[in-house]
Design a protein around this motif. Structure first.
Motif, short mmCIF file in Angstrom:
data_model
loop_
_atom_site.label_atom_id
_atom_site.label_comp_id
_atom_site.label_asym_id
_atom_site.label_seq_id
_atom_site.Cartn_x
_atom_site.Cartn_y
_atom_site.Cartn_z
N MET A 1 0.98 -1.09 0.15
CA MET A 1 0.01 -0.14 0.00
C MET A 1 0.78 1.24 0.17
N PRO A 2 1.30 1.57 -1.06
CA PRO A 2 2.35 2.85 -1.08
C PRO A 2 1.36 4.17 -1.25
N VAL A 3 1.87 5.18 -0.32
CA VAL A 3 1.58 6.59 -0.13
C VAL A 3 2.74 7.37 -0.60
N PRO A 4 2.31 8.82 -1.00
CA PRO A 4 3.60 9.65 -1.53
C PRO A 4 4.44 10.37 -0.19
N SER A 5 4.11 10.19 1.14
CA SER A 5 4.81 10.84 2.04
C SER A 5 5.04 9.99 3.33
N TYR A 6 5.86 10.26 4.11
CA TYR A 6 5.98 9.81 5.48
C TYR A 6 4.60 10.26 6.28
N ASP A 7 4.37 11.40 6.08
CA ASP A 7 3.19 12.13 6.87
C ASP A 7 2.36 11.17 6.69
N MET A 8 1.72 11.00 5.47
CA MET A 8 0.54 10.30 5.07
C MET A 8 0.94 8.78 5.46
N ALA A 9 2.00 8.16 5.57
CA ALA A 9 2.01 6.81 5.99
C ALA A 9 2.00 6.74 7.46
N ARG A 10 2.06 7.66 8.42
CA ARG A 10 1.84 7.82 9.50
C ARG A 10 0.47 7.83 9.89
N ALA A 11 -0.51 8.11 8.90
CA ALA A 11 -2.05 8.07 9.09
C ALA A 11 -2.33 6.67 8.71
N ILE A 12 -1.75 6.06 7.75
CA ILE A 12 -2.26 4.89 7.25
C ILE A 12 -1.47 3.59 7.62
N PRO A 13 -1.89 2.81 8.45
CA PRO A 13 -1.13 1.70 9.11
C PRO A 13 -0.93 0.85 7.96
N GLY A 14 0.24 0.10 7.94
CA GLY A 14 0.58 -0.76 6.92
C GLY A 14 1.12 -0.31 5.58
N SER A 15 1.10 1.04 5.40
CA SER A 15 1.27 1.75 4.18
C SER A 15 2.87 1.67 4.01
N CYS A 16 3.58 1.80 2.76
CA CYS A 16 4.79 2.29 2.50
C CYS A 16 4.89 3.50 1.73
N VAL A 17 6.10 4.07 1.41
CA VAL A 17 6.20 5.29 1.14
C VAL A 17 7.01 5.18 -0.37
N LEU A 18 6.06 5.74 -1.37
CA LEU A 18 6.69 5.68 -2.67
C LEU A 18 6.41 7.30 -3.31
N PRO A 19 7.38 8.14 -3.03
CA PRO A 19 7.03 9.48 -3.53
C PRO A 19 6.75 9.85 -4.60
N ASN A 20 6.06 10.84 -4.83
CA ASN A 20 5.88 11.22 -6.27
C ASN A 20 7.15 11.79 -7.07
N TRP A 21 7.01 11.78 -8.19
CA TRP A 21 8.17 12.44 -9.18
C TRP A 21 7.52 13.56 -10.24
N THR A 22 8.11 14.32 -10.84
CA THR A 22 7.87 15.22 -11.66
C THR A 22 8.54 15.08 -12.92
N VAL A 23 8.03 15.59 -14.15
CA VAL A 23 8.91 15.72 -15.38
C VAL A 23 10.03 16.78 -15.17
N ARG A 24 11.07 16.94 -16.08
CA ARG A 24 12.03 17.86 -15.94
C ARG A 24 11.52 19.00 -16.37
N PHE A 25 11.73 20.31 -15.61
CA PHE A 25 11.29 21.38 -16.06
C PHE A 25 12.39 22.20 -16.44
N SER A 26 12.50 23.07 -17.37
CA SER A 26 13.47 24.11 -17.74
C SER A 26 13.67 25.17 -16.66
N PRO A 27 14.85 25.58 -16.39
CA PRO A 27 15.06 26.83 -15.53
C PRO A 27 14.09 27.95 -15.98
N SER A 28 13.62 28.70 -14.94
CA SER A 28 12.69 29.56 -15.15
C SER A 28 13.34 30.75 -15.79
N THR A 29 12.93 31.58 -16.85
CA THR A 29 13.28 32.36 -17.86
C THR A 29 13.09 33.71 -16.94
#
Length: 356
Positions: free
Chosen positions: A137-165
């Motif tokens: 039962m993956p969830v995206p953060s440790y804070d959320m994992a603490r609220a859901i017994p038996g879960s594990c953490v799988l952080p989200n990820w993003t696409v690569r953005f260019s540096p702001s212009t």
């Protein structure tokens, strides 16, 4: 393949990813990223989606993903259709992307239950039911994992953005950006009040660039936000929904003023890779995204603290350390990092319970 090439590879077992619904929200964005990462790991992956709305199925096809569409027109018919389908197709691993498919297939085997939101109200019961016979039962953060017994953490990820212009000219106002749903849970009214405070302290030196819509926002929340924004209308540029890169190219800082606990905070990670300073609250998993020692975390709901932090950034009193911010994104929230964690999760699951 880049980092961590020696990770789990396909042995021909199919992976089915069942969506929460047919529209596209934050969870569905991650569903598509997970499916693409599985393809890069040479896994046989198919999206299972409802016929209505067709938005997610169409987006998946545009990415070249295989899609299985089940005839359904609302949440109830989708849940029944998915459960019937899974009983007819018990082979392989079913990745339940959200509380709806997880509940619909509760008790069935060979499932991963992936939750993207803190379960509240009746969903707490559904989350407990969904966990029955789940392989993980993956969830995206440790804070959320603490609220859901038996879960594990799988952080989200993003696409690569260019540096702001963005290059702020001398004498130009300091532009504070916001991207997201325009609801009270996102703290938009708190941000508006902070902008009003900044205008009183430093007239004409700050502007708010607001990108987002009131989708899925109840009337009371929308009214609270709109009243607060009306009070700073002259300071605010409302651009509607915008692509993250476009917004990040036009602001000096991104504010994430959430009041309700955030399971993760994708927009904060997006600012990190685009090298835009990001101020977040301590709501939920947001401090985990920016990392320990990040000096730009304020107490949720504290208008004065938010205004102080924005002013400190504008006048150079604090250092956002954009190099460290971008490095953290690369290590923790890049597609490479996400794919490696995904592979390790599947490896653990399939070593424990072979999926056939």
């Amino acid at each position: 393949m880049r980092r961590g090439e020696a990770v789990a590879r396909s042995d021909g077992q199919p992976i089915w990813i069942a969506t929460n619904h047919g529209a596209i929200g934050g969870g569905e964005v991650m569903l598509l990223r997970i499916a693409e990462a599985l393809q890069e790991l040479d896994r046989d992956v198919t999206i299972v989606a409802p016929s209505h709305p067709p938005t997610l199925a169409e987006a998946a096809r545009e990415l070249g993903l295989d899609v299985e569409v089940l005839d359904s027109h609302d949440r109830v018919t989708w849940m029944f259709a998915l459960r019937r389908w899974r009983r007819r197709h018990p082979d392989g691993l079913l990745w339940c992307n959200g509380i709806v498919p997880s509940t619909a297939t509760a008790g069935l085997r060979r499932r991963i239950v992936h939750l993207h939101q803190y379960p509240t109200g009746l969903n707490r019961l559904f989350a407990r039911l969904a966990r029955t016979h789940a392989l993980a039962m993956p969830v995206p953060s440790y804070d959320m994992a603490r609220a859901i017994p038996g879960s594990c953490v799988l952080p989200n990820w993003t696409v690569r953005f260019s540096p702001s212009t963005r290059q702020r000219a001398d004498g130009e106002p300091f532009v504070v950006g916001f991207l997201g749903r325009l609801g009270a849970d996102k703290g938009v009214h708190v941000l508006a009040e902070a902008m009003g405070e900044l205008e009183r302290r430093y007239p004409g030196q700050f502007r708010l660039r607001l990108a987002g819509e009131s989708r899925f926002v109840d009337r009371r929340s929308a009214a609270l936000v709109n009243d607060a924004l009306d009070a700073v209308e002259e300071l605010t540029d409302r651009v509607g929904w915008a692509e993250p890169q476009h917004l990040l190219d036009t602001v000096d800082v991104l504010a994430v003023p959430s009041l309700a606990p955030e399971p993760f905070g994708l927009v904060a990670a997006e600012a990190m890779v685009a090298r835009v300073p990001v101020v977040v609250t301590d709501a939920g998993g947001l401090p985990e995204v920016v990392g320990e020692g990040h000096g730009l975390v304020v107490k949720a709901g504290d208008v004065g603290a938010l205004a102080d932090q924005l002013a400190a950034l504008a006048f150079g009193d604090v250092d956002a350390d954009l190099d460290a911010q971008a490095e953290r994104w690369e290590t923790e929230f890049s597609p490479d990092a996400g794919r490696e964690r995904l592979a390790r999760l599947l490896e653990r699951v399939e070593q424990t319970v072979p999926v056939r």
